[in-house]
Design a protein around this motif. Structure first.
Motif, PDB file in Angstrom:
ATOM      1  N   ASP A  72      21.231  40.865  12.529  1.00  0.00           N
ATOM      2  CA  ASP A  72      20.136  42.363  13.664  1.00  0.00           C
ATOM      3  C   ASP A  72      19.168  42.713  13.277  1.00  0.00           C
ATOM      4  O   ASP A  72      18.421  42.744  13.443  1.00  0.00           O
ATOM      5  CB  ASP A  72      21.141  42.196  14.462  1.00  0.00           C
ATOM      6  CG  ASP A  72      20.811  43.869  15.767  1.00  0.00           C
ATOM      7  OD1 ASP A  72      19.969  42.686  16.221  1.00  0.00           O
ATOM      8  OD2 ASP A  72      21.296  44.690  15.262  1.00  0.00           O
ATOM      9  N   GLU A  73      19.302  43.515  11.773  1.00  0.00           N
ATOM     10  CA  GLU A  73      17.690  44.556  11.575  1.00  0.00           C
ATOM     11  C   GLU A  73      17.865  43.692   9.698  1.00  0.00           C
ATOM     12  O   GLU A  73      16.758  44.735   9.637  1.00  0.00           O
ATOM     13  CB  GLU A  73      18.546  45.387  11.061  1.00  0.00           C
ATOM     14  CG  GLU A  73      19.123  46.443  12.566  1.00  0.00           C
ATOM     15  CD  GLU A  73      20.025  46.971  12.383  1.00  0.00           C
ATOM     16  OE1 GLU A  73      20.214  47.669  11.792  1.00  0.00           O
ATOM     17  OE2 GLU A  73      19.414  47.914  13.459  1.00  0.00           O
ATOM     18  N   THR A  74      17.470  42.552   9.649  1.00  0.00           N
ATOM     19  CA  THR A  74      17.133  42.389   8.247  1.00  0.00           C
ATOM     20  C   THR A  74      17.078  40.584   8.032  1.00  0.00           C
ATOM     21  O   THR A  74      17.986  39.451   8.818  1.00  0.00           O
ATOM     22  CB  THR A  74      18.248  43.457   7.243  1.00  0.00           C
ATOM     23  OG1 THR A  74      18.764  43.417   7.641  1.00  0.00           O
ATOM     24  CG2 THR A  74      17.657  42.247   6.002  1.00  0.00           C
ATOM     25  N   LEU A 128      13.623  42.160   4.343  1.00  0.00           N
ATOM     26  CA  LEU A 128      12.890  43.025   5.306  1.00  0.00           C
ATOM     27  C   LEU A 128      13.908  43.553   6.185  1.00  0.00           C
ATOM     28  O   LEU A 128      14.469  43.088   6.789  1.00  0.00           O
ATOM     29  CB  LEU A 128      11.955  42.374   5.774  1.00  0.00           C
ATOM     30  CG  LEU A 128      11.421  41.000   4.851  1.00  0.00           C
ATOM     31  CD1 LEU A 128      10.363  40.071   5.583  1.00  0.00           C
ATOM     32  CD2 LEU A 128      10.356  41.404   4.043  1.00  0.00           C
ATOM     33  N   LEU A 129      13.869  45.147   6.371  1.00  0.00           N
ATOM     34  CA  LEU A 129      14.583  46.042   6.693  1.00  0.00           C
ATOM     35  C   LEU A 129      14.017  46.283   7.890  1.00  0.00           C
ATOM     36  O   LEU A 129      12.806  47.254   8.135  1.00  0.00           O
ATOM     37  CB  LEU A 129      15.699  46.732   6.119  1.00  0.00           C
ATOM     38  CG  LEU A 129      16.258  45.519   5.132  1.00  0.00           C
ATOM     39  CD1 LEU A 129      15.743  46.125   3.900  1.00  0.00           C
ATOM     40  CD2 LEU A 129      17.762  47.015   4.808  1.00  0.00           C
ATOM     41  N   VAL A 130      14.624  46.731   9.188  1.00  0.00           N
ATOM     42  CA  VAL A 130      13.943  47.337  10.464  1.00  0.00           C
ATOM     43  C   VAL A 130      14.813  48.378  10.278  1.00  0.00           C
ATOM     44  O   VAL A 130      16.554  48.685  10.162  1.00  0.00           O
ATOM     45  CB  VAL A 130      14.364  46.682  11.940  1.00  0.00           C
ATOM     46  CG1 VAL A 130      14.215  47.593  12.991  1.00  0.00           C
ATOM     47  CG2 VAL A 130      13.526  45.764  11.430  1.00  0.00           C
ATOM     48  N   LEU A 131      14.224  50.466  10.125  1.00  0.00           N
ATOM     49  CA  LEU A 131      14.992  51.222   9.852  1.00  0.00           C
ATOM     50  C   LEU A 131      14.605  52.279  10.857  1.00  0.00           C
ATOM     51  O   LEU A 131      13.934  52.972  10.576  1.00  0.00           O
ATOM     52  CB  LEU A 131      15.485  51.720   8.903  1.00  0.00           C
ATOM     53  CG  LEU A 131      15.841  51.216   7.773  1.00  0.00           C
ATOM     54  CD1 LEU A 131      16.089  51.841   5.832  1.00  0.00           C
ATOM     55  CD2 LEU A 131      17.113  50.833   8.192  1.00  0.00           C
ATOM     56  N   THR A 163      12.056  52.738  13.281  1.00  0.00           N
ATOM     57  CA  THR A 163      10.574  52.652  13.665  1.00  0.00           C
ATOM     58  C   THR A 163       9.517  52.535  12.354  1.00  0.00           C
ATOM     59  O   THR A 163       8.849  52.102  12.090  1.00  0.00           O
ATOM     60  CB  THR A 163       9.812  54.054  13.766  1.00  0.00           C
ATOM     61  OG1 THR A 163       9.400  54.975  13.219  1.00  0.00           O
ATOM     62  CG2 THR A 163      10.133  54.264  15.416  1.00  0.00           C
ATOM     63  N   TRP A 164      10.650  52.390  11.029  1.00  0.00           N
ATOM     64  CA  TRP A 164       9.832  51.958   9.564  1.00  0.00           C
ATOM     65  C   TRP A 164      10.674  50.640   9.504  1.00  0.00           C
ATOM     66  O   TRP A 164      11.410  49.788   9.717  1.00  0.00           O
ATOM     67  CB  TRP A 164      10.686  53.046   8.730  1.00  0.00           C
ATOM     68  CG  TRP A 164      10.629  54.282   8.493  1.00  0.00           C
ATOM     69  CD1 TRP A 164      11.490  55.681   9.775  1.00  0.00           C
ATOM     70  CD2 TRP A 164       9.207  55.299   7.669  1.00  0.00           C
ATOM     71  NE1 TRP A 164      10.233  56.430   9.556  1.00  0.00           N
ATOM     72  CE2 TRP A 164       9.426  56.366   8.335  1.00  0.00           C
ATOM     73  CE3 TRP A 164       8.334  54.968   6.941  1.00  0.00           C
ATOM     74  CZ2 TRP A 164       7.920  57.244   8.106  1.00  0.00           C
ATOM     75  CZ3 TRP A 164       7.271  55.392   7.412  1.00  0.00           C
ATOM     76  CH2 TRP A 164       7.665  56.529   7.133  1.00  0.00           C
ATOM     77  N   GLN A 165       9.325  50.205   8.519  1.00  0.00           N
ATOM     78  CA  GLN A 165       9.708  48.562   8.250  1.00  0.00           C
ATOM     79  C   GLN A 165      10.040  48.905   6.491  1.00  0.00           C
ATOM     80  O   GLN A 165       9.327  49.418   6.127  1.00  0.00           O
ATOM     81  CB  GLN A 165       8.758  48.198   7.994  1.00  0.00           C
ATOM     82  CG  GLN A 165       8.299  46.684   7.378  1.00  0.00           C
ATOM     83  CD  GLN A 165       6.678  45.717   6.981  1.00  0.00           C
ATOM     84  OE1 GLN A 165       6.463  45.479   6.113  1.00  0.00           O
ATOM     85  NE2 GLN A 165       5.790  46.424   7.763  1.00  0.00           N
ATOM     86  N   VAL A 166      11.358  48.688   6.418  1.00  0.00           N
ATOM     87  CA  VAL A 166      11.242  48.668   4.364  1.00  0.00           C
ATOM     88  C   VAL A 166      11.208  47.174   4.226  1.00  0.00           C
ATOM     89  O   VAL A 166      12.097  46.112   4.839  1.00  0.00           O
ATOM     90  CB  VAL A 166      13.138  49.624   4.346  1.00  0.00           C
ATOM     91  CG1 VAL A 166      13.228  49.688   3.088  1.00  0.00           C
ATOM     92  CG2 VAL A 166      12.608  50.689   4.863  1.00  0.00           C
ATOM     93  N   ARG A 167      10.730  46.936   2.636  1.00  0.00           N
ATOM     94  CA  ARG A 167      11.436  46.144   2.361  1.00  0.00           C
ATOM     95  C   ARG A 167      11.693  46.092   0.645  1.00  0.00           C
ATOM     96  O   ARG A 167      11.300  47.520  -0.344  1.00  0.00           O
ATOM     97  CB  ARG A 167       9.511  45.688   1.652  1.00  0.00           C
ATOM     98  CG  ARG A 167       9.132  44.943   2.866  1.00  0.00           C
ATOM     99  CD  ARG A 167       7.416  43.813   2.377  1.00  0.00           C
ATOM    100  NE  ARG A 167       6.332  45.081   4.081  1.00  0.00           N
ATOM    101  CZ  ARG A 167       5.131  44.742   3.414  1.00  0.00           C
ATOM    102  NH1 ARG A 167       4.788  45.095   2.442  1.00  0.00           N
ATOM    103  NH2 ARG A 167       4.293  45.189   4.645  1.00  0.00           N
TER     104      ARG A 167
END
Length: 513
Positions: free
Chosen positions: A450-452, A469-472, A474-478
């Motif tokens: 769902d978010e990764t 790759l993660l959705v946090l 409104t942030w994109q985290v790798r």
């Protein structure tokens, strides 16, 4: 400098506004028409299939705009030229005969436009043809039935030819229809998604190819093939609930994958939804998707010289071209004008244009290994595991980055040596202490939740990289875990926003947005 003969302030609110735009676009090409010639030469560069076929392609792609005009009761500009060109191009005895078809021939692609022409306006066209000229047209198009073609969305081109035969009262090859539909079942993935051939990407060809043609078939063949038409409609309805997430509030779409020079063909699917009467979103929502998208594109400098569509994305840029893009290739965007085949009293045109419905902040599509994230004024996508196996130019930039944005586009590298020429945006690049940079290409494993999105990839055979790759919000985290016995330099970039105010790409790189 913007061209004077394309109305760039056209409000694009009504059917008449769209009709005027298409007529202006067709008129802009008129100076390149030549008597007794069935091809249109728009430029001094060409595709891998050569100038002769590229000029035939240009003529054929204009039909995607001319046919809806005819179907809607409007005669396209220079209609007599179109009639003459088709007669000459399909006459084996004429000097400008388009020619016999060979395996993997680009002409098979262009034949789909003739299938739609025969289906929607065959009576208006064939009324000007003698029986012998009709026979020539049928025999030329019939060549598409049995030729070897790429095992992908091309299977729909001979199908649309057969649909045209059916509506024009010409002999139909039912076996060819069944064979080409059967081929495409091998890469149907489920939930409305195809890949563009076995093991190939899930890109805009799924929308502007499979489902666009499928919905045309579903409307035009419902009386003779109701079971298949119902299935195609069901699949398109499923796909629509994912595909709506590819569009931002302002009408722009995510730039991703090959063939981006077709530009507003990104919304062709929604025109087919309206054309087929598919009940998935209200007519007002679909109308908004189509017209906002076209308005967004009219605000971009996509026209060259006297109103000719350029090759590029949001501006002229040959770096964005594939080896199969000729000067007339961008006119495939006219597929989105299919809504002109609908009468003024159709629910699509009668509806009040509506904004996007309320959408989730992020939407995961496991079958495409993509996550779409909606923010005010910005739409972006995380993705992994996409690779165009034909290795078209700039495949890595168009498919293999970590993220793609409707607002900032992406860059294409100009060279492998030195970061100044590399396309670092949304990419992790590595070099073995030699200033030659490489990034993610194919993935050994991809898992999407769902978010990764997790992927495992190897820039060298003995270097293993696990990427999350993660959705946090409104942030994109790798997160990257690198296992390597080599001594490596690394460089990683965010989205292709190079200045805080203008966010314009640097002139030294090719950019999509």
């Amino acid at each position: 400098m913007q061209p004077e003969n394309i109305d760039l302030v056209n409000p694009l609110r009504t059917r008449n506004d769209l009709r005027e735009l298409v007529s202006e676009m067709l008129n802009a090409v008129t100076p390149y028409f030549k008597n007794n010639v069935s091809r249109i030469d728009l430029g001094n560069f060409t595709a891998h299939y050569g100038q002769h076929v590229a000029a035939m392609e240009t003529f054929s792609r204009l039909l995607w705009g001319a046919t809806p005009l005819l179907a809607g009761g409007d005669e396209p500009p220079q209609f007599a030229f179109y009639l003459q060109a088709i007669k000459h191009g399909t006459d084996p005895q004429h000097a400008d005969y388009w020619g016999e078809v060979v395996p993997y021939d680009q002409q098979i692609v262009e034949m789909a436009a003739f299938g739609l022409l025969l289906s929607l306006a065959g009576d208006k066209v064939l009324a000007h043809f003698t029986p012998g000229e009709q026979e020539n047209l049928w025999r030329w198009l019939k060549q598409s039935e049995d030729q070897a073609i790429p095992d992908n969305n091309w299977h729909f081109f001979p199908i649309l030819v057969q649909v045209g035969f059916h509506h024009a009262g010409m002999p139909v090859n039912r076996e060819a229809l069944e064979r080409h539909f059967a081929a495409m079942e091998h890469y149907y993935l489920g939930d409305g998604w195809y890949s563009d051939g076995p093991g190939r990407p899930r890109d805009y060809y799924i929308s502007m190819g499979f489902h666009f043609y499928g919905l045309i078939y579903a409307r035009l063949m419902a009386d003779v093939d109701p079971t298949r038409c119902a299935l195609l409609r069901q699949r398109s309805a499923q796909f629509a609930t994912d595909f709506i997430h590819f569009f931002a509030d302002d009408g722009s779409a995510i730039p991703f994958g090959r063939s981006l020079t077709y530009r507003f063909a990104q919304a062709a699917f929604w025109s087919a939804v309206a054309f087929s009467g598919l009940e998935v979103f209200s007519p007002g929502v679909v109308k908004g998707l189509v017209l906002r998208h076209l308005r967004w594109w009219l605000a971009q400098p996509i026209f060259d010289r006297d109103g000719i569509l350029s090759v590029g994305y949001s501006y002229p840029n040959l770096v964005m071209a594939e080896d199969y893009n000729g000067p007339g290739s961008p006119y495939w965007g006219l597929k989105t004008m299919l809504v002109l085949a609908l009468a003024e009293d159709d629910p699509f045109w009668q509806a009040t244009e509506l904004p996007l419905p309320t959408l989730a902040d992020h939407h995961s599509i496991p079958l495409a290994d993509q996550i779409l994230v909606h923010q005010p004024g910005h739409l972006w996508m995380l993705t992994s595991g996409q690779l165009e196996l034909n290795n078209f130019v700039n495949t890595e930039a168009k498919y293999c980055k970590f993220a793609y944005s409707s607002r900032y586009g992406f860059t294409c590298e100009r060279g492998r040596y030195g970061l100044a020429h590399a396309a670092v945006d949304s990419t992790l690049l590595l070099a073995e202490k030699d200033n030659y940079w490489r990034g993610r290409r194919d993935c050994e494993q991809v898992v999407t939740s769902d978010e990764t999105i997790y992927s495992r990839w190897r820039p060298w055979h003995d270097v293993v990289i696990d990427t999350w790759l993660l959705v946090l919000g409104t942030w994109q985290v790798r997160v990257h875990r690198i296992e390597s016995a080599r001594h490596l330099d690394t460089a990683e970039g965010d989205l292709a926003c190079f200045t805080s105010r203008s966010c314009k790409p640097p002139t030294s790189q090719g950019a999509a947005g």
